[in-house]
Scaffold this active site. Structure first.
Site, PDB file in Angstrom:
ATOM      1  N   GLN A   1     -10.497  -7.534  -6.940  1.00 30.64           N
ATOM      2  CA  GLN A   1     -11.044  -6.165  -6.954  1.00 30.64           C
ATOM      3  C   GLN A   1     -11.789  -5.838  -8.244  1.00 30.64           C
ATOM      4  O   GLN A   1     -12.341  -4.749  -8.363  1.00 30.64           O
ATOM      5  CB  GLN A   1      -9.919  -5.148  -6.748  1.00 30.64           C
ATOM      6  CG  GLN A   1      -9.311  -5.181  -5.362  1.00 30.64           C
ATOM      7  CD  GLN A   1     -10.229  -4.641  -4.269  1.00 30.64           C
ATOM      8  OE1 GLN A   1     -11.265  -4.022  -4.539  1.00 30.64           O
ATOM      9  NE2 GLN A   1      -9.866  -4.891  -3.021  1.00 30.64           N
ATOM     10  N   SER A  48     -12.880 -13.236  -4.108  1.00 33.13           N
ATOM     11  CA  SER A  48     -13.092 -13.262  -2.666  1.00 33.13           C
ATOM     12  C   SER A  48     -14.493 -12.753  -2.354  1.00 33.13           C
ATOM     13  O   SER A  48     -14.920 -11.736  -2.909  1.00 33.13           O
ATOM     14  CB  SER A  48     -12.048 -12.362  -1.999  1.00 33.13           C
ATOM     15  OG  SER A  48     -12.268 -12.284  -0.621  1.00 33.13           O
ATOM     16  N   ALA A  49     -15.207 -13.438  -1.433  1.00 32.80           N
ATOM     17  CA  ALA A  49     -16.616 -13.096  -1.185  1.00 32.80           C
ATOM     18  C   ALA A  49     -16.790 -11.743  -0.495  1.00 32.80           C
ATOM     19  O   ALA A  49     -17.747 -11.023  -0.765  1.00 32.80           O
ATOM     20  CB  ALA A  49     -17.279 -14.198  -0.347  1.00 32.80           C
ATOM     21  N   THR A  70     -12.540 -29.589   5.684  1.00 33.77           N
ATOM     22  CA  THR A  70     -14.008 -29.601   5.674  1.00 33.77           C
ATOM     23  C   THR A  70     -14.534 -28.302   5.080  1.00 33.77           C
ATOM     24  O   THR A  70     -14.089 -27.213   5.461  1.00 33.77           O
ATOM     25  CB  THR A  70     -14.533 -29.777   7.123  1.00 33.77           C
ATOM     26  OG1 THR A  70     -14.042 -31.018   7.616  1.00 33.77           O
ATOM     27  CG2 THR A  70     -16.054 -29.766   7.176  1.00 33.77           C
ATOM     28  N   CYS A  76      -4.889  -4.422   3.400  1.00 33.51           N
ATOM     29  CA  CYS A  76      -4.106  -5.375   4.169  1.00 33.51           C
ATOM     30  C   CYS A  76      -2.842  -4.733   4.701  1.00 33.51           C
ATOM     31  O   CYS A  76      -2.190  -5.288   5.559  1.00 33.51           O
ATOM     32  CB  CYS A  76      -3.807  -6.598   3.309  1.00 33.51           C
ATOM     33  SG  CYS A  76      -5.293  -7.170   2.492  1.00 33.51           S
TER      34      CYS A  76
HETATM   35  N1  PLP Z   1      -6.149  -9.645  -3.884  1.00 35.33           N
HETATM   36  C1  PLP Z   1      -6.554  -8.371  -3.892  1.00 35.33           C
HETATM   37  C2  PLP Z   1      -6.399  -7.561  -5.143  1.00 35.33           C
HETATM   38  C3  PLP Z   1      -7.131  -7.814  -2.753  1.00 35.33           C
HETATM   39  O1  PLP Z   1      -7.547  -6.535  -2.762  1.00 35.33           O
HETATM   40  C4  PLP Z   1      -7.271  -8.606  -1.588  1.00 35.33           C
HETATM   41  C5  PLP Z   1      -7.821  -8.040  -0.339  1.00 35.33           C
HETATM   42  O2  PLP Z   1      -7.699  -6.851  -0.059  1.00 35.33           O
HETATM   43  C6  PLP Z   1      -6.829  -9.945  -1.631  1.00 35.33           C
HETATM   44  C7  PLP Z   1      -6.274 -10.424  -2.801  1.00 35.33           C
HETATM   45  C8  PLP Z   1      -6.943 -10.848  -0.443  1.00 35.33           C
HETATM   46  O3  PLP Z   1      -8.255 -11.346  -0.316  1.00 35.33           O
HETATM   47  P1  PLP Z   1      -8.776 -11.874   1.092  1.00 35.33           P
HETATM   48  O4  PLP Z   1      -8.978 -10.668   1.958  1.00 35.33           O
HETATM   49  O5  PLP Z   1     -10.066 -12.576   0.780  1.00 35.33           O
HETATM   50  O6  PLP Z   1      -7.752 -12.801   1.628  1.00 35.33           O
END
Ligand code: PLP
Length: 380
Positions: A180, A200-201, A238, A326
């Site tokens: 973030q 993360s992309a 892969t 999440c």
């Molecule tokens: N770490 C943080 C601080 C996040 O906000 C998130 C996703 O919300 C993740 C890890 C997980 O990343 P990804 O969605 O690419 O698995």
């Protein structure tokens, strides 16, 4: 249909046009397997190498220190579990902050079944990792510390440089979840003194399902996936060539834009919070006294039902969140606000607004109007 207003950029972002353009050839004719020896394979391999250089340049590290993964979750799991298992002979004590993303918290929790002693570092009422408590919790058998650079719910920036200095002095591995922080504040991998860093992309206008872990040269990891020895054995499977190309393009894109965006978004966010306070003088703005990333505003209307408000706002065409992306879909109260000691009736009334590339004041003014109506309808 009325135009929808998207204010949930911390959950995910759209793919930028230039990122999509970069990816398309690898979804069409440049479909080779990057591990193949032939020409098609080498075209794909070159693209993966270019992306590795772009990610490394963005983080100010060496390309060989980048491991591509399926996203932030896998990068976090690989860091936490990979280090703990590799260096278990040195000690079995692991420290993670109480406000980490579940990708770190659950990965660490799983280590408990393997005999690791996992403890959580508390945070202050402002949502900042408590440095004094952190120092007190360190033990001679501590092998790993994991603290995020910026929190996904509150946007609060963590003192990773100070934590990194302590870890270096005591030869403890230090992982930073920068998912973030990337694209919102300067990511200073070397200065932070971390050994591992996740990104993360899909949080930076790239595609979903791809990310990277920086692993400082000389640091070994026990892999969590076994197979064909891709990524020099650190992550078999892969390569997701279009995704990796997208991540590289997203890093280039964000590197060119973020400064201008950061200033613009900080001004919008501050104006938004001033309006909020004017409208509801008893509003809580979480982490307001701490340094925060410019795009995030998490607030509570005490006594309100955040979930009910979210649904109401959605029906009116506005997308916000109640907390961690999440964990939305689950009705569990935010572990981040709980760790900050926020009373439960205030946690219940929380909403997160996160701004992005096309957010304007008109969007926030519209949100305010809809929120006013929603609070009137749903009550507090
Ligand atoms: N770490 C943080 C601080 C996040 O906000 C998130 C996703 O919300 C993740 C890890 C997980 O990343 P990804 O969605 O690419 O698995």
């Amino acid at each position: 249909m009325r135009r929808r207003i998207y204010l949930d950029y911390n959950a995910t972002t759209p793919v930028a046009p230039e990122v999509l353009e970069a990816m398309l050839p690898f979804l069409r004719d440049r479909f080779g397997n990057a591990s193949s020896v032939h020409w098609e394979g080498q075209v794909a391999k070159r693209a993966v190498d270019d992306a590795r250089e772009a990610v490394a340049a963005f983080l100010g590290v060496e390309p060989r220190e980048i491991v591509f993964t399926s996203g932030g979750t896998e990068a976090d799991n690989l860091a936490v579990q990979g280090i703990a298992r590799q260096y278990a002979w040195r000690g079995r004590h692991v420290l993670v902050s109480a406000i980490e993303h579940p990708a770190v918290l659950e990965a660490a929790k799983a280590l408990r079944h393997e005999g690791f002693d996992v403890e959580t570092i508390p945070v202050t009422a402002d949502g900042v990792v408590d440095l004094d408590r952190f120092r007190e919790m360190l033990r001679p058998d501590t092998i790993l510390v994991s603290v995020m650079a910026a929190n996904n719910e509150t946007g609060v920036i963590q003192p990773v440089e100070a934590i990194g200095a302590v870890c270096r002095e005591r030869e403890i591995y230090f992982h930073v979840d920068a998912v973030q922080a990337v694209g919102k504040i300067p990511v200073e991998t070397r200065r932070w003194g971390c050994d591992l860093l996740s990104l993360s992309a899909h949080k930076i206008y790239g595609p979903k399902g791809v990310g990277a872990l920086y692993v400082r040269q000389g640091v070994d990891l026990t892999p969590i996936l076994y197979g064909g020895f891709q990524e020099r054995g650190r992550r078999s499977g892969t390569e997701n060539v279009p995704g990796i190309v997208g991540l590289g393009a997203a890093c280039r894109y964000i590197a060119e834009r973020w400064m201008a965006e950061a200033d613009r978004l900080a001004r919008l966010r501050d104006r938004w919070e001033a309006e909020l306070r004017r409208e509801w003088p008893d509003v809580w703005v979480h982490g307001q006294k701490a340094p925060r990333v410019p795009n995030t505003s998490m607030f509570s209307l005490p006594g309100a039902d955040g979930e009910a408000l979210l649904i109401r706002l959605d029906l009116e065409g506005v997308a916000v969140s109640t907390g961690s992306a999440c964990s939305s879909g689950r009705l569990e109260p935010s572990h981040v606000l709980q760790a900050m000691g926020v009373p439960s009736e205030v946690v219940r009334g929380s909403l997160r607004v996160s701004l992005g590339w096309d957010t304007t004041w008109d969007d926030l003014a519209a949100l305010l109007a809809v929120l006013r109506e929603a609070v009137g309808a749903v009550g507090r």
